[in-house]
Structures are given as C-alpha cells and as structure tokens.
Design a protein around this motif. Structure first.
Motif, PDB file in Angstrom:
ATOM      1  N   PRO A   1       0.830  -1.206   0.000  1.00 55.72           N
ATOM      2  CA  PRO A   1       0.000   0.000   0.000  1.00 55.72           C
ATOM      3  C   PRO A   1       0.865   1.257   0.000  1.00 55.72           C
ATOM      4  N   PHE A   2       0.296   2.381  -0.460  1.00 54.50           N
ATOM      5  CA  PHE A   2       1.135   3.563  -0.628  1.00 54.50           C
ATOM      6  C   PHE A   2       1.596   4.168   0.687  1.00 54.50           C
ATOM      7  N   TRP A   3       0.974   3.807   1.803  1.00 53.45           N
ATOM      8  CA  TRP A   3       1.464   4.336   3.081  1.00 53.45           C
ATOM      9  C   TRP A   3       2.723   3.605   3.558  1.00 53.45           C
ATOM     10  N   THR A   4       3.132   2.580   2.800  1.00 54.37           N
ATOM     11  CA  THR A   4       4.379   1.883   3.137  1.00 54.37           C
ATOM     12  C   THR A   4       5.547   2.335   2.269  1.00 54.37           C
ATOM     13  N   ALA A   5       5.318   3.332   1.398  1.00 48.54           N
ATOM     14  CA  ALA A   5       6.355   3.767   0.460  1.00 48.54           C
ATOM     15  C   ALA A   5       7.571   4.326   1.192  1.00 48.54           C
ATOM     16  N   THR A   6       8.742   4.087   0.627  1.00 45.66           N
ATOM     17  CA  THR A   6       9.992   4.597   1.176  1.00 45.66           C
ATOM     18  C   THR A   6      10.707   5.430   0.118  1.00 45.66           C
ATOM     19  N   CYS A   7      11.792   6.056   0.529  1.00 47.83           N
ATOM     20  CA  CYS A   7      12.605   6.818  -0.418  1.00 47.83           C
ATOM     21  C   CYS A   7      13.182   5.911  -1.507  1.00 47.83           C
ATOM     22  N   ASP A   8      13.484   4.656  -1.137  1.00 48.91           N
ATOM     23  CA  ASP A   8      13.992   3.714  -2.137  1.00 48.91           C
ATOM     24  C   ASP A   8      12.959   3.474  -3.234  1.00 48.91           C
ATOM     25  N   ASP A   9      11.685   3.386  -2.854  1.00 47.26           N
ATOM     26  CA  ASP A   9      10.619   3.199  -3.842  1.00 47.26           C
ATOM     27  C   ASP A   9      10.540   4.402  -4.779  1.00 47.26           C
ATOM     28  N   ALA A  10      10.658   5.596  -4.205  1.00 51.06           N
ATOM     29  CA  ALA A  10      10.621   6.805  -5.040  1.00 51.06           C
ATOM     30  C   ALA A  10      11.833   6.861  -5.961  1.00 51.06           C
ATOM     31  N   ASP A  11      13.003   6.437  -5.451  1.00 48.97           N
ATOM     32  CA  ASP A  11      14.207   6.402  -6.292  1.00 48.97           C
ATOM     33  C   ASP A  11      13.975   5.539  -7.531  1.00 48.97           C
ATOM     34  N   ARG A  12      13.410   4.359  -7.326  1.00 50.59           N
ATOM     35  CA  ARG A  12      13.176   3.436  -8.443  1.00 50.59           C
ATOM     36  C   ARG A  12      12.164   4.023  -9.426  1.00 50.59           C
ATOM     37  N   PHE A  13      11.108   4.636  -8.895  1.00 50.18           N
ATOM     38  CA  PHE A  13      10.061   5.200  -9.753  1.00 50.18           C
ATOM     39  C   PHE A  13      10.615   6.336 -10.616  1.00 50.18           C
ATOM     40  N   LEU A  14      11.360   7.250 -10.002  1.00 49.55           N
ATOM     41  CA  LEU A  14      11.905   8.390 -10.738  1.00 49.55           C
ATOM     42  C   LEU A  14      12.969   7.951 -11.741  1.00 49.55           C
ATOM     43  N   THR A  15      13.769   6.970 -11.348  1.00 48.42           N
ATOM     44  CA  THR A  15      14.769   6.443 -12.283  1.00 48.42           C
ATOM     45  C   THR A  15      14.093   5.818 -13.488  1.00 48.42           C
ATOM     46  N   GLY A  16      12.977   5.113 -13.249  1.00 48.07           N
ATOM     47  CA  GLY A  16      12.224   4.515 -14.348  1.00 48.07           C
ATOM     48  C   GLY A  16      11.679   5.565 -15.302  1.00 48.07           C
ATOM     49  N   LEU A  17      11.225   6.689 -14.762  1.00 49.48           N
ATOM     50  CA  LEU A  17      10.720   7.765 -15.622  1.00 49.48           C
ATOM     51  C   LEU A  17      11.818   8.294 -16.538  1.00 49.48           C
ATOM     52  N   ARG A  18      13.007   8.436 -15.991  1.00 45.92           N
ATOM     53  CA  ARG A  18      14.112   8.955 -16.802  1.00 45.92           C
ATOM     54  C   ARG A  18      14.511   7.943 -17.883  1.00 45.92           C
ATOM     55  N   ARG A  19      14.524   6.673 -17.524  1.00 46.56           N
ATOM     56  CA  ARG A  19      14.898   5.657 -18.506  1.00 46.56           C
ATOM     57  C   ARG A  19      13.862   5.527 -19.613  1.00 46.56           C
ATOM     58  N   GLU A  20      12.618   5.876 -19.311  1.00 42.46           N
ATOM     59  CA  GLU A  20      11.557   5.832 -20.326  1.00 42.46           C
ATOM     60  C   GLU A  20      11.628   7.014 -21.279  1.00 42.46           C
ATOM     61  N   GLY A  21      12.544   7.939 -21.023  1.00 42.69           N
ATOM     62  CA  GLY A  21      12.722   9.066 -21.933  1.00 42.69           C
ATOM     63  C   GLY A  21      11.918  10.294 -21.585  1.00 42.69           C
ATOM     64  N   ASN A  22      11.341  10.339 -20.389  1.00 48.81           N
ATOM     65  CA  ASN A  22      10.596  11.528 -19.976  1.00 48.81           C
ATOM     66  C   ASN A  22      11.547  12.720 -19.836  1.00 48.81           C
ATOM     67  N   SER A  23      11.047  13.903 -20.176  1.00 47.45           N
ATOM     68  CA  SER A  23      11.872  15.105 -20.064  1.00 47.45           C
ATOM     69  C   SER A  23      12.112  15.449 -18.599  1.00 47.45           C
ATOM     70  N   ALA A  24      13.106  16.306 -18.369  1.00 43.24           N
ATOM     71  CA  ALA A  24      13.418  16.717 -17.000  1.00 43.24           C
ATOM     72  C   ALA A  24      12.223  17.406 -16.354  1.00 43.24           C
ATOM     73  N   ASN A  25      11.503  18.210 -17.118  1.00 47.43           N
ATOM     74  CA  ASN A  25      10.324  18.896 -16.566  1.00 47.43           C
ATOM     75  C   ASN A  25       9.241  17.902 -16.173  1.00 47.43           C
ATOM     76  N   THR A  26       9.091  16.837 -16.970  1.00 43.44           N
ATOM     77  CA  THR A  26       8.036  15.850 -16.695  1.00 43.44           C
ATOM     78  C   THR A  26       8.310  15.111 -15.398  1.00 43.44           C
ATOM     79  N   TRP A  27       9.516  14.552 -15.258  1.00 45.57           N
ATOM     80  CA  TRP A  27       9.757  13.766 -14.035  1.00 45.57           C
ATOM     81  C   TRP A  27       9.903  14.656 -12.816  1.00 45.57           C
ATOM     82  N   ALA A  28      10.362  15.894 -13.008  1.00 40.32           N
ATOM     83  CA  ALA A  28      10.404  16.815 -11.868  1.00 40.32           C
ATOM     84  C   ALA A  28       8.994  17.179 -11.424  1.00 40.32           C
ATOM     85  N   GLY A  29       8.094  17.383 -12.399  1.00 43.15           N
ATOM     86  CA  GLY A  29       6.705  17.696 -12.063  1.00 43.15           C
ATOM     87  C   GLY A  29       6.019  16.551 -11.352  1.00 43.15           C
TER      88      GLY A  29
END
Length: 359
Positions: free
Chosen positions: A63-91
């Motif tokens: 559940p999302f109340w169990t999320a950690t910084c490691d989970d966010a790291d993986r999610f944001l890294t995935g956005l960058r690898r998918e080719g999202n622009s800097a503005n998109t993943w920052a937003g």
C-alpha cells in the motif's frame, strides 16, 4: 429515499482483506482530489495529480502508506529511462511529494491506527529533482544586442513579402521585450483589452495570466510602460485594421491570423507556433550569436532585468510579471557584472551626502 452510508476515515475499523485495503487507498486519493478542488485547482490539474499518484502506487510492493525513499528512487529512475523530459519527471516528483505531505498532515493518525504503519515522505532532499529554474537558467542578451535585433527587425518589416504578419510578429515580440508578457497572455489578448483610459500610460487587461499550482487564469492590469503605449497605438492605428473589417469588434483578437473564422465573422487568433518561428527566424538573421537560444521566455527575463537595472523595485516587477511569489521574480533578475560595484558607489555617495562630506 434513502441516504448512502458515508464512511469517515476517522472511524475505527480494521483492514481485514485486500479489497478493504484497496478501498481505503482509493478513499484517501478521493479525499486528496476533493481537497485540491476545494483549493480552487483546475479539473485538469486534479486529474493529472490523481493519475501520477495512482501510477506511483502501482509501482509499490505494498500500500502507498508503506512507500519509502527507495521506492521513489526506483520510480523516478524509471521515468528517466523511459525518456521523460526533465520537466516531466520533476513535475511528477513534485505531485507525489504534495500528496504525501497531505497524507502525513491529515491522515497519519488514522493510517497508524488501522495499519500500524508510520507514513514517511518518499521525496526528500536527495532524490527531489531540481526545480525548473535550477535546471535551466535563462541569462538574457545585453541591452545592445536586444536593441540591435529589434532595430533591424523593425526596419525589415516594411520590405517584408507579407507585411501584415511581419508587423504582427514584431509587435508580439516587442510586448515580450517591453512588458514581459508570457506567450499565452499575448496570444489571448483581444482588442477590448487595451484600455488607454487607465493610468498615465494606459493598461493592458491580461485576462489569461498564468495561475499558480494549476489554478485557473489570474487576470491582471499591465501598465503600458517602457514605450509599450506608443507600440500599441501604432499597431491599432496603422496595422490591425488591415487584417479584416473586424478591427472594430472589441472581442476580435488583438493578434490575428491571416485566416478568417466564418462562424464568428472575424479573424482567427494567431497561434504561438507562428510567433515562435518568427522570433527564431529574425534572431538568426539579425542576432546570429543567439540563434537557437533566444526564446519568448528569455525576452521575458530580459524585460525584468532591464527594468530592474533602470531602477524598478522588485515588488513592482512582481506585479508587472504576474508572479505570486517575490522569490520567483528574483530569479528573473540578471544584473550586469558591475552591479555590485555601482550599488556600493551609490550607497557611499548617499552616505556622504547625508553627512555633508566632500566626495
């Protein structure tokens, strides 16, 4: 007629099944959307925020109340690898951070009572992407360079193959240079928005000013300072009426397209692509050192910097540019290299004059 049972997040209950856990997650997301609507955010912003939060939740092992910084790291890294622009993943990182701020502030106690979990903010100072202003600093050209560009551009309008669109493009860019208008604010101006009866110079009613954090338009009145009054008078008196007979219609666009709207019986509104392309072309011709780098927003920065250099205070600049926060305005100021020295000399002169000392 019977009333539906309304569940209260504060009501004590256990989450005994996977379905109840998922329902609880959905309930909190709905509450978050409701709070954004209550704050006056647009439907588009609310919908986008919901989508980002749900996408992040789907990437989690629990559940999302169990999320950690490691989970966010993986999610944001995935956005960058998918080719999202800097503005998109920052937003998206910003939207996730706002959701967890909401979660911690309002429902930390309920979540702990029901699940035993303590919610943490998964977007911290280490994985939070830099803001757009940090990632892209728009240092504008010098006064001499801007004067060179616009002097040559103005002279070329008379001999342009299509005089009317050439004059329109020059007029739009001059509004960016002199008043710091945004692109959409410029395109959405109507003839009625020029109010020469207001103030010493007249004022433009900018009805589509950019609202903050997804809020709707924030209208403002922009005084036609910095020579903008003469520019607007030239445009309306000598050029605009040549596009179409709609020049007397107050609802007609101030910056028209060459195309006619048969349904409204007036010119269509010019698109931002045409204005951007014109600035790119004229910069390449008359200021080649800035080819590919001079944009409407850079001219907005130039306007702020030049007016500040001429003595306009930050609060007045904030109102002119339509910024909610003064800190945003300060990021638009790019002073000359000798600014500190000149300010120091002027301060000393004032001090000496105050105490009657000889210079």
């Amino acid at each position: 007629m019977t009333l539906a049972v309304v569940r209260n997040l504060s009501s004590p209950r256990g989450l005994r099944t996977q379905q109840e856990t998922e329902d609880f997650e959905q309930e909190i997301v709905d509450q978050y959307a409701l709070s954004m609507a209550a704050a006056g955010l647009t439907d588009g912003h609310v919908g986008n925020a919901r989508t980002v939060v749900i996408d992040f939740a789907r990437s989690l092992p629990g559940p999302f109340w169990t999320a950690t910084c490691d989970d966010a790291d993986r999610f944001l890294t995935g956005l960058r690898r998918e080719g999202n622009s800097a503005n998109t993943w920052a937003g998206k990182a910003g939207l996730i951070a706002q959701f967890y701020d909401f979660l911690i502030t309002r429902y930390q106690g309920d979540i702990h009572a029901l699940t035993g979990s303590v919610v943490e903010q998964p977007i911290d100072e280490f994985n939070r992407p830099p803001g757009r202003h940090q990632a892209e600093v728009r240092i504008p050209p010098s006064d001499a360079e801007v004067d060179q560009l616009f002097t040559q551009w103005r002279a070329s309008v008379v001999d342009a193959r299509k005089y009317l669109p050439a004059a329109r493009n020059y007029f739009a860019a001059s509004l960016w240079r002199r008043l710091g208008l945004r692109m959409n604010e410029t395109v959405m101006l109507d003839i009625r928005d020029w109010r020469p009866d207001l103030g010493e110079f007249g004022k433009l009613h900018v009805r589509y000013g950019k609202g903050s954090r997804g809020r709707g338009p924030e209208p403002r009145l922009v005084p036609a300072i910095n020579g903008a009054d003469r520019l607007i008078d030239w445009w309306l008196a000598e050029v605009r009426h040549q596009f179409d007979s709609d020049w007397s219609d107050p609802d007609a666009p101030m910056l028209p397209s060459e195309r006619h709207d048969a349904d409204l019986n007036r010119c269509r509104r010019v698109g931002d692509d045409a204005l951007r392309a014109a600035l790119t072309q004229q910069t390449k011709l008359w200021l080649p050192a800035w080819a590919g780098r001079l944009t409407p927003h850079v001219l907005r920065h130039y306007c702020a910097s030049s007016l500040y250099g001429d003595g306009m205070d930050l609060k007045a600049l904030q109102e002119l540019l339509g910024h909610e926060w003064l800190s945003t305005t300060t990021r638009y100021i790019h002073v000359r290299s000798d600014h500190i020295e000149r300010s120091w000399a002027q301060a000393n002169q004032r001090l000496e004059a105050r105490f009657g000392l000889e210079v």
